[in-house]
Write a protein that holds these residues in place. Sequence first.
Motif, PDB file in Angstrom:
ATOM      1  N   TYR A   4      46.740  41.901  42.139  1.00 33.97           N
ATOM      2  CA  TYR A   4      45.322  42.229  42.030  1.00 33.97           C
ATOM      3  C   TYR A   4      44.681  42.232  43.409  1.00 33.97           C
ATOM      4  O   TYR A   4      45.044  41.454  44.288  1.00 33.97           O
ATOM      5  N   SER A   5      43.698  43.129  43.578  1.00 27.86           N
ATOM      6  CA  SER A   5      42.927  43.186  44.816  1.00 27.86           C
ATOM      7  C   SER A   5      41.564  43.772  44.485  1.00 27.86           C
ATOM      8  O   SER A   5      41.300  44.159  43.344  1.00 27.86           O
ATOM      9  N   MET A   6      40.706  43.822  45.499  1.00 28.32           N
ATOM     10  CA  MET A   6      39.410  44.458  45.298  1.00 28.32           C
ATOM     11  C   MET A   6      39.029  45.183  46.574  1.00 28.32           C
ATOM     12  O   MET A   6      39.433  44.802  47.678  1.00 28.32           O
ATOM     13  N   ILE A   7      38.278  46.255  46.399  1.00 24.51           N
ATOM     14  CA  ILE A   7      37.774  47.006  47.544  1.00 24.51           C
ATOM     15  C   ILE A   7      36.294  47.256  47.336  1.00 24.51           C
ATOM     16  O   ILE A   7      35.813  47.283  46.199  1.00 24.51           O
ATOM     17  N   ASN A  11      27.861  49.938  47.215  1.00 28.88           N
ATOM     18  CA  ASN A  11      27.324  48.605  46.929  1.00 28.88           C
ATOM     19  C   ASN A  11      28.115  47.880  45.850  1.00 28.88           C
ATOM     20  O   ASN A  11      27.757  46.771  45.457  1.00 28.88           O
ATOM     21  N   ASP A  12      29.162  48.495  45.346  1.00 27.21           N
ATOM     22  CA  ASP A  12      29.954  47.924  44.259  1.00 27.21           C
ATOM     23  C   ASP A  12      31.330  47.495  44.748  1.00 27.21           C
ATOM     24  O   ASP A  12      31.763  47.849  45.834  1.00 27.21           O
ATOM     25  N   TYR A  13      32.006  46.725  43.886  1.00 28.28           N
ATOM     26  CA  TYR A  13      33.373  46.280  44.159  1.00 28.28           C
ATOM     27  C   TYR A  13      34.274  46.802  43.056  1.00 28.28           C
ATOM     28  O   TYR A  13      33.925  46.733  41.873  1.00 28.28           O
ATOM     29  N   VAL A  14      35.422  47.317  43.438  1.00 32.78           N
ATOM     30  CA  VAL A  14      36.382  47.856  42.489  1.00 32.78           C
ATOM     31  C   VAL A  14      37.574  46.916  42.446  1.00 32.78           C
ATOM     32  O   VAL A  14      38.200  46.633  43.466  1.00 32.78           O
ATOM     33  N   VAL A  15      37.873  46.409  41.237  1.00 28.56           N
ATOM     34  CA  VAL A  15      39.032  45.542  41.033  1.00 28.56           C
ATOM     35  C   VAL A  15      40.220  46.461  40.789  1.00 28.56           C
ATOM     36  O   VAL A  15      40.146  47.415  40.011  1.00 28.56           O
ATOM     37  N   ARG A  16      41.329  46.153  41.482  1.00 27.63           N
ATOM     38  CA  ARG A  16      42.520  46.988  41.387  1.00 27.63           C
ATOM     39  C   ARG A  16      43.715  46.149  40.948  1.00 27.63           C
ATOM     40  O   ARG A  16      43.806  44.978  41.288  1.00 27.63           O
ATOM     41  N   ALA A  17      44.600  46.780  40.212  1.00 29.15           N
ATOM     42  CA  ALA A  17      45.856  46.159  39.796  1.00 29.15           C
ATOM     43  C   ALA A  17      46.978  47.103  40.203  1.00 29.15           C
ATOM     44  O   ALA A  17      47.015  48.254  39.766  1.00 29.15           O
ATOM     45  N   ASN A  18      47.864  46.612  41.060  1.00 31.47           N
ATOM     46  CA  ASN A  18      48.965  47.439  41.572  1.00 31.47           C
ATOM     47  C   ASN A  18      48.467  48.776  42.119  1.00 31.47           C
ATOM     48  O   ASN A  18      48.960  49.835  41.760  1.00 31.47           O
ATOM     49  N   ASP A  19      47.458  48.735  42.944  1.00 30.93           N
ATOM     50  CA  ASP A  19      46.883  49.918  43.599  1.00 30.93           C
ATOM     51  C   ASP A  19      46.266  50.923  42.635  1.00 30.93           C
ATOM     52  O   ASP A  19      46.107  52.089  42.965  1.00 30.93           O
ATOM     53  N   ARG A  30      31.722  38.206  40.982  1.00 33.38           N
ATOM     54  CA  ARG A  30      32.246  38.576  39.658  1.00 33.38           C
ATOM     55  C   ARG A  30      33.633  39.207  39.793  1.00 33.38           C
ATOM     56  O   ARG A  30      34.515  38.947  38.970  1.00 33.38           O
ATOM     57  N   ALA A  31      33.855  40.010  40.811  1.00 27.06           N
ATOM     58  CA  ALA A  31      35.167  40.621  41.029  1.00 27.06           C
ATOM     59  C   ALA A  31      36.221  39.543  41.275  1.00 27.06           C
ATOM     60  O   ALA A  31      37.314  39.594  40.704  1.00 27.06           O
ATOM     61  N   VAL A  32      35.892  38.553  42.096  1.00 26.36           N
ATOM     62  CA  VAL A  32      36.835  37.463  42.378  1.00 26.36           C
ATOM     63  C   VAL A  32      37.106  36.661  41.109  1.00 26.36           C
ATOM     64  O   VAL A  32      38.245  36.281  40.828  1.00 26.36           O
ATOM     65  N   SER A  36      40.728  36.134  39.260  1.00 29.45           N
ATOM     66  CA  SER A  36      41.226  34.791  38.992  1.00 29.45           C
ATOM     67  C   SER A  36      41.582  34.616  37.512  1.00 29.45           C
ATOM     68  O   SER A  36      42.637  34.071  37.168  1.00 29.45           O
ATOM     69  N   GLU A  37      40.717  35.093  36.629  1.00 29.69           N
ATOM     70  CA  GLU A  37      40.978  34.975  35.192  1.00 29.69           C
ATOM     71  C   GLU A  37      42.197  35.794  34.780  1.00 29.69           C
ATOM     72  O   GLU A  37      43.019  35.332  33.978  1.00 29.69           O
ATOM     73  N   ALA A  38      42.324  36.991  35.313  1.00 37.28           N
ATOM     74  CA  ALA A  38      43.481  37.829  34.976  1.00 37.28           C
ATOM     75  C   ALA A  38      44.776  37.185  35.446  1.00 37.28           C
ATOM     76  O   ALA A  38      45.778  37.183  34.726  1.00 37.28           O
ATOM     77  N   THR A  39      44.761  36.619  36.641  1.00 39.51           N
ATOM     78  CA  THR A  39      45.946  35.949  37.166  1.00 39.51           C
ATOM     79  C   THR A  39      46.307  34.742  36.315  1.00 39.51           C
ATOM     80  O   THR A  39      47.482  34.526  35.987  1.00 39.51           O
TER      81      THR A  39
END
Length: 68
Positions: A4-7, A11-19, A30-32, A36-39
């Motif tokens: 998981y990562s975020m970019i 003004n928004d954040y995009v949560v990514r899973a395996n790119d 909220r993105a973090v 954390s919850e997904a992990t």
Amino acid sequence: MTSYSMIKVGNDYVVRANDKSILKVGSRRRAVQLISEATDLLNALTSVESPGIAPELPSLQREAPELP
């Protein structure tokens, strides 16, 4: 295992899973939290033991019919 990562996009954040982008949120906190919850959920899923494979034969044997 999913990575998981975020970019930040504007003004928004995009949560990514395996790119792959999966969710867009308005706050970094909220993105973090979502990452954390997904992990945690994935870690809990891998720690649960899977039940054994069901036996091929039934557990109860059929009784032979009684003939008169």
